[in-house]
Design a protein around this motif. Structure first.
Motif, PDB file in Angstrom:
ATOM      1  N   LYS A 108       0.976  -1.299   0.087  1.00  0.00           N
ATOM      2  CA  LYS A 108       0.253   0.486   0.230  1.00  0.00           C
ATOM      3  C   LYS A 108       0.906   0.613  -0.024  1.00  0.00           C
ATOM      4  O   LYS A 108       1.643   0.956   1.163  1.00  0.00           O
ATOM      5  CB  LYS A 108      -1.069   0.187   1.236  1.00  0.00           C
ATOM      6  N   VAL A 109       0.965   2.211  -1.032  1.00  0.00           N
ATOM      7  CA  VAL A 109       1.702   3.282  -0.870  1.00  0.00           C
ATOM      8  C   VAL A 109       0.201   4.002  -0.483  1.00  0.00           C
ATOM      9  O   VAL A 109      -0.850   4.281  -1.662  1.00  0.00           O
ATOM     10  CB  VAL A 109       1.876   2.924  -2.488  1.00  0.00           C
ATOM     11  N   LEU A 110       0.906   5.357   0.046  1.00  0.00           N
ATOM     12  CA  LEU A 110      -0.193   6.924  -0.001  1.00  0.00           C
ATOM     13  C   LEU A 110       0.896   7.846  -0.640  1.00  0.00           C
ATOM     14  O   LEU A 110       1.967   8.034  -0.495  1.00  0.00           O
ATOM     15  CB  LEU A 110      -0.294   6.694   1.728  1.00  0.00           C
ATOM     16  N   HIS A 111      -0.023   8.508  -0.959  1.00  0.00           N
ATOM     17  CA  HIS A 111       0.435   9.749  -2.118  1.00  0.00           C
ATOM     18  C   HIS A 111      -0.378  11.232  -1.561  1.00  0.00           C
ATOM     19  O   HIS A 111      -1.846  11.177  -1.040  1.00  0.00           O
ATOM     20  CB  HIS A 111       0.250   9.272  -3.255  1.00  0.00           C
ATOM     21  N   TYR A 112       0.281  11.890  -0.356  1.00  0.00           N
ATOM     22  CA  TYR A 112      -0.473  12.705  -0.381  1.00  0.00           C
ATOM     23  C   TYR A 112      -0.058  14.026  -1.146  1.00  0.00           C
ATOM     24  O   TYR A 112       1.263  14.099  -1.677  1.00  0.00           O
ATOM     25  CB  TYR A 112       0.448  13.021   1.911  1.00  0.00           C
ATOM     26  N   ARG A 113      -0.912  15.102  -0.778  1.00  0.00           N
ATOM     27  CA  ARG A 113      -0.354  16.505  -1.378  1.00  0.00           C
ATOM     28  C   ARG A 113      -0.230  17.173  -0.570  1.00  0.00           C
ATOM     29  O   ARG A 113       0.994  18.214  -1.221  1.00  0.00           O
ATOM     30  CB  ARG A 113      -1.570  16.746  -2.405  1.00  0.00           C
TER      31      ARG A 113
END
Length: 116
Positions: A108-113
């Motif tokens: 699971k890879v999370l991408h935050y802005r």
């Protein structure tokens, strides 16, 4: 496991007689898997019963050979790898070593802005 910085991680496409030493497994990497055992890449081997794995890698000034036998279970190895070797991620390697069904588990890879 005493770990060096991991290069690539390869799983052999067929079972191997794991009575082999690091020297014979190094030759197997070179002749059968068409790899270079001196690169620092991890090469994973398993036996026919899938209850024993060995990991061969080069670290600075010598070969390291890591072995694990799983009790009352088997390692989850794909039935048909198709190629000489299958490249794994470090996430998949950890799942394999723990005896988990790593082939059906996505990292699971999370991408935050924003960071607040």
């Amino acid at each position: 496991m005493l770990m060096a910085p991991i290069g690539k991680i390869y799983l052999a496409n067929t079972s191997v007689d794991l009575r082999k030493s690091y020297q014979t497994l190094g030759l197997y990497v070179k002749s059968v898997l068409k790899g270079n055992p001196l690169t620092g890449d991890f090469f994973i081997f398993y036996n026919r019963r899938h209850d024993l794995i060995k990991i061969l890698y080069w670290q600075t000034n010598g070969f390291c050979l890591w072995q694990k036998r799983i009790e009352d279970s088997t390692f989850k190895i794909p039935k048909d790898l198709g190629e000489l070797k299958l490249e794994l991620t470090s996430y998949q390697l950890h799942g394999l070593v723990q005896g988990l069904d790593w082939m059906n588990q996505a990292e699971k890879v999370l991408h935050y802005r924003l960071v607040s």
